[in-house]
Scaffold this motif. Structure first.
Motif, PDB file in Angstrom:
ATOM      1  N   TRP A   1       0.847  -1.199   0.000  1.00 28.57           N
ATOM      2  CA  TRP A   1       0.000   0.000   0.000  1.00 28.57           C
ATOM      3  C   TRP A   1       0.880   1.246   0.000  1.00 28.57           C
ATOM      4  CZ3 TRP A   1      -1.511  -4.632   1.688  1.00 28.57           C
ATOM      5  CH2 TRP A   1      -2.799  -5.051   1.382  1.00 28.57           C
TER       6      TRP A   1
ATOM      7  N   ARG B   1      -7.823  -4.268 -10.787  1.00 29.09           N
ATOM      8  CA  ARG B   1      -8.055  -3.909  -9.387  1.00 29.09           C
ATOM      9  C   ARG B   1      -9.445  -3.313  -9.210  1.00 29.09           C
ATOM     10  NH1 ARG B   1      -4.340   0.585  -6.412  1.00 29.09           N
ATOM     11  NH2 ARG B   1      -5.675   1.949  -7.652  1.00 29.09           N
ATOM     12  N   ALA B   2     -10.131  -3.712  -8.153  1.00 23.47           N
ATOM     13  CA  ALA B   2     -11.474  -3.210  -7.872  1.00 23.47           C
ATOM     14  C   ALA B   2     -11.436  -1.698  -7.656  1.00 23.47           C
ATOM     15  CB  ALA B   2     -12.041  -3.904  -6.632  1.00 23.47           C
ATOM     16  N   PRO B   3     -12.502  -0.988  -8.016  1.00 21.06           N
ATOM     17  CA  PRO B   3     -12.536   0.481  -7.921  1.00 21.06           C
ATOM     18  C   PRO B   3     -12.166   1.038  -6.551  1.00 21.06           C
ATOM     19  CG  PRO B   3     -14.410  -0.335  -9.154  1.00 21.06           C
ATOM     20  CD  PRO B   3     -13.738  -1.542  -8.582  1.00 21.06           C
ATOM     21  N   ASN B   4     -12.603   0.393  -5.494  1.00 24.85           N
ATOM     22  CA  ASN B   4     -12.358   0.904  -4.144  1.00 24.85           C
ATOM     23  C   ASN B   4     -11.068   0.377  -3.514  1.00 24.85           C
ATOM     24  OD1 ASN B   4     -14.776   2.370  -4.202  1.00 24.85           O
ATOM     25  ND2 ASN B   4     -15.951   0.590  -3.501  1.00 24.85           N
ATOM     26  N   SER B   5     -10.355  -0.453  -4.226  1.00 20.04           N
ATOM     27  CA  SER B   5      -9.116  -1.022  -3.682  1.00 20.04           C
ATOM     28  C   SER B   5      -7.941  -0.055  -3.844  1.00 20.04           C
ATOM     29  CB  SER B   5      -8.785  -2.347  -4.375  1.00 20.04           C
ATOM     30  OG  SER B   5      -9.798  -3.305  -4.129  1.00 20.04           O
ATOM     31  N   LYS B   6      -7.019  -0.112  -2.922  1.00 20.94           N
ATOM     32  CA  LYS B   6      -5.859   0.780  -2.947  1.00 20.94           C
ATOM     33  C   LYS B   6      -4.532   0.033  -3.078  1.00 20.94           C
ATOM     34  CE  LYS B   6      -8.463   4.403  -2.156  1.00 20.94           C
ATOM     35  NZ  LYS B   6      -8.669   5.443  -3.198  1.00 20.94           N
TER      36      LYS B   6
END
Length: 239
Positions: free
Chosen positions: A135, A145-150
């Motif tokens: 991260w 990668r999913a939209p809300n994933s960082k």
């Protein structure tokens, strides 16, 4: 001819990464080179864990006699405590549970799956053989990668650094506490902690859960990776 190609590939890769000639090899030959390379990398990483372990054991056994007054040794011990995330600075049992190796068959199978035999984008661009996330700023953003994933895919300076990180991850991350407990129990009972047995405790390694464990076990069996566990020449196997 095939044996010559594999030999030359092994020679050139013994102390380096995977070069372009590796990716031009037929899949069977490439896999043979991959396993040989992983075997070498794991031996190097095992040696580092052994060195850390040997220092802690020696220091705790001998420095207790003078009340742990050796400042340099204490500083190093504190550093290893932080590295392995040990709670009690002077608890040999905690170090004993965490400063251990991982079955080669397990590591090889996971590396093959996670890196697609070192042909994946992350293996080639980031030296990342085990799909480790980060991260921080130093990483590659996965395309799916999913939209809300960082999270990002962690970038390593070398393949060896990736293997070192993999071992340390299994040896200290809270998600693999069950893995470490089972490994410790097997060691205390004098039983071999095989890759197939170890895989059963890695539900947290992948979002695929049980399917991932099945996949790892199938790779170990298909390519007879258990033989690498038997060939490992190290006192670490007896821990």
């Amino acid at each position: 001819m095939k044996r010559i190609i594999i030999f030359l590939s092994l020679f050139s890769l013994a102390f380096a990464g995977f070069d372009e000639s590796y990716y031009k090899l037929p899949s069977e030959e490439r896999r043979a080179v991959f396993f040989a390379k992983m075997n070498t990398l794991l031996d190097r990483s095992f040696a580092k864990v052994a060195k850390d372990r040997a220092f802690v054991k020696f220091f705790l056994e001998n420095s207790a006699k003078n009340g742990f007054r050796e400042s340099e040794g204490l500083i190093k011990l504190a550093s290893l405590r932080e590295k392995y995330r040990v709670k009690n600075l002077f608890s040999w049992q905690e170090y004993d549970e965490k400063m251990r190796l991982v079955p080669k068959s397990l590591a090889m199978a996971q590396a093959l799956i996670e890196s697609a035999t070192a042909t994946s984008r992350f293996a080639r661009e980031a030296n990342n053989l085990f799909g480790e996330w980060t991260w921080g700023e130093k990483g590659i953003v996965p395309e799916n990668r999913a939209p809300n994933s960082k999270h990002k895919i962690r970038i390593f300076d070398s393949l060896e650094e990736s293997v070192d990180s993999y071992l340390l991850n299994l040896n200290r991350h809270f998600a693999y506490e069950n893995f470490r407990k089972k490994r410790y129990e097997f060691a205390k009972d004098g039983r071999e902690f095989s890759g197939l047995e170890a895989a059963k405790s890695l539900h947290s390694y992948s979002e695929l859960g049980g399917s991932y464990i099945k996949m790892v076990s199938q790779v170990i069996q298909k390519y007879k990776l258990m033989e690498y566990d038997l060939k490992t020449q190290s006192p670490l196997i007896k821990w």
